[in-house]
Scaffold this active site. Structure first.
Site, short mmCIF file in Angstrom:
data_model
loop_
_atom_site.label_atom_id
_atom_site.label_comp_id
_atom_site.label_asym_id
_atom_site.label_seq_id
_atom_site.Cartn_x
_atom_site.Cartn_y
_atom_site.Cartn_z
CG ASP A 13 -1.74 -1.30 1.31
OD1 ASP A 13 -2.34 -1.69 0.30
OD2 ASP A 13 -1.70 -1.95 2.37
CE LYS A 16 3.81 -2.36 -5.21
NZ LYS A 16 2.58 -2.92 -4.66
CD GLN A 223 0.50 -9.23 -2.57
OE1 GLN A 223 1.16 -9.94 -3.30
NE2 GLN A 223 -0.73 -8.89 -2.86
N GLY A 301 -10.81 -3.19 3.44
CA GLY A 301 -11.36 -2.06 4.19
C GLY A 301 -10.82 -1.95 5.61
NE ARG A 302 -7.32 -6.85 6.70
CZ ARG A 302 -6.46 -7.85 6.67
NH1 ARG A 302 -6.22 -8.55 7.77
NH2 ARG A 302 -5.82 -8.16 5.57
N GLY A 414 0.55 14.57 -2.92
CA GLY A 414 -0.90 14.70 -2.81
C GLY A 414 -1.60 13.57 -3.51
#
Ligand code: IMP
Length: 428
Positions: A13, A16, A223, A301-302, A414
């Site tokens: 996360d 990329k 990942q 959504g965690r 941003g």
């Protein structure tokens, strides 16, 4: 024209998409070489927002050939759902090619992923529950189903029988679940074969020929380095090689053809699921990063676990992957902090470790040694030149660069696609 590998430097996360955008117009092929629909990236094109899990981001670029190569595990239902959702929005998906050697995720892999997690109790990995681990386990155990098996019903049936023989014992006797019928799986997989067939190719050959012809190929790792099954925080990892070496084995393109390795690293750190994370924050600073950085999983959504930048991890990533360039993302999320701590080393039982400790037990209780940098208050989202960043932001980037083992060539400032400061051409 080069072969470029793009990977995540931390626990995933990292954003990329920023790097993909920068390379965008120069890329002819985008290859997904590991993982499956456990990944999640949001791609914004104009006013349209697309959430992709399995498909390579290149699917949205009209001139790119998107490739799912042999290292991927494919949930075909998800593949078709994602394709249909794009078709509905007018995206031409006809260029996609899928390796005949990629493995298939079936219903029993998803079931096993969930039940084994539940039975692990406290030792849970926190997987995405998409069947990734069990599908790779079957591949290594040589009882996997490959895409090409869908075109030979006899072979497919034999393989499914073989795979289910042992699994049904497990499901029924150990996990107290119902047995899965061979016919159920075979019929399900065969129902995809006609639509799938035109997409299937010898992707290793296609990519080699493309490189021979001077095309630019981007290998996009799913990942990230610290989730790599060999080099990550095992066992709290995914089940594939998310590092640059995985681009070669996962695609059949030889390692000596790879020219550039770009690692995307966040200006702080996040992680989903369980496992060690030395700089993790449990206080208001963690909430600050989570809220300002919208750190919630695209796939599950965690809420993501958040912490400060960890320079030994960046150095580790630089070394393991042969990183030529870092893209530092989400620098703007740090705006408003009075001081910004950066982990420069670890204290393990009173001993200083400048590098990631080899022992997992040591890493589990490594205490970060921080250096603090002064923050900035100015809005940096409109900045496009490095020299226009506030001095403290520049100093933060330069300090982090000096500790991280490779140059920082671009900086995300941003959420917008254009919100990026380029310092060096990624391909130069
Ligand atoms: P799996 O890949 O579903 O087996 O999950 C293994 C570990 O990798 C879990 O901790 C997941 O949260 C993590 N993981 C898998 N895919 C991603 C991703 O795209 N971003 C961040 N973490 C991921």
């Amino acid at each position: 024209m080069p072969a470029i590998v793009l990977i995540g430097a931390q626990w995933g996360d990292e954003g990329k998409g920023k790097a993909t955008d920068l390379l965008g117009p120069r890329v002819d092929y985008v290859v997904k070489f590991n993982g499956g629909n456990n990944a999640g990236h949001t791609v914004v094109v104009g006013d349209e927002k697309y959430a992709l899990h399995l498909l390579p981001s290149g699917i949205l670029a009209p001139n790119v050939i998107p490739v799912i190569s042999n290292g991927v595990v494919v949930d075909i239902e998800v593949l078709f759902d994602e394709l249909d959702a794009l078709i509905e929005r007018g995206v031409d998906v006809s260029r996609l090619i899928v390796s005949a050697n990629a493995h298939v995720i079936t219903q029993y892999h998803r079931t096993l992923d969930r039940v084994t997690e539940r039975f692990l109790g406290k030792r849970q990995i926190g997987t995405t529950g998409r069947g990734i681990g069990p599908a790779y386990a079957d591949k290594i155990n040589r009882v996997g189903i490959r895409i090409q098996d869908l075109f030979d019903e006899n072979i497919l049936r034999q393989k499914v029988e073989g795979a289910l023989h042992q699994k049904n014992h497990m499901l029924v006797k150990v996990y107290n679940r119902r047995a899965i019928l061979v016919d159920e799986i075979v019929d399900d997989l065969l129902s995809y074969s006609e639509r799938l067939k035109p997409m299937v190719a010898d992707t290793a050959l296609v990519l080699s020929q493309a490189l021979d012809a001077g095309k630019t190929v981007l290998f996009e790792g799913g990942q990230a380095t610290m989730l790599d099954v060999d080099h990550g925080t095992y066992p709290f990892v995914t089940s594939s090689n998310a590092t640059s070496g995985g681009a070669a084995t996962g695609s059949g393109v030889a390692p000596n053809r790879i020219d550039r390795v770009i690692a995307v690293v966040k200006a702080y750190t996040t992680r989903v699921g369980a496992g060690p994370f030395p700089t993790e924050l449990f206080d208001a600073s963690g909430d600050f990063l989570r809220d300002n950085g919208f750190e919630f999983g695209t796939t599950t959504g965690r809420p993501r676990r958040c912490g400060w930048y960890d320079a030994p991890i960046a150095r580790y990533t630089a070394r393991i992957n042969g990183v030529t360039d870092f893209v530092l993302t989400k620098l703007d999320v740090l705006t408003g902090l009075e001081t910004i701590p950066v982990c420069v080393a670890y204290d393990v039982d009173g001993e200083r470790h400048d590098e990631v400790p080899v022992s997992q037990s040591d890493f589990h209780h490594a205490i970060p040694i921080f250096e603090e940098f002064p923050g900035w208050d100015e809005d940096i989202t409109g900045v496009r030149e490095f020299d226009d960043l506030p001095k403290n932001a520049r100093d933060y980037v330069l300090a982090v660069e000096a500790m991280s083992g490779s140059r920082i060539s671009a900086i995300g400032v941003g959420a917008d696609r254009e919100a990026i400061v380029v310092r060096h051409d990624l391909l130069d």
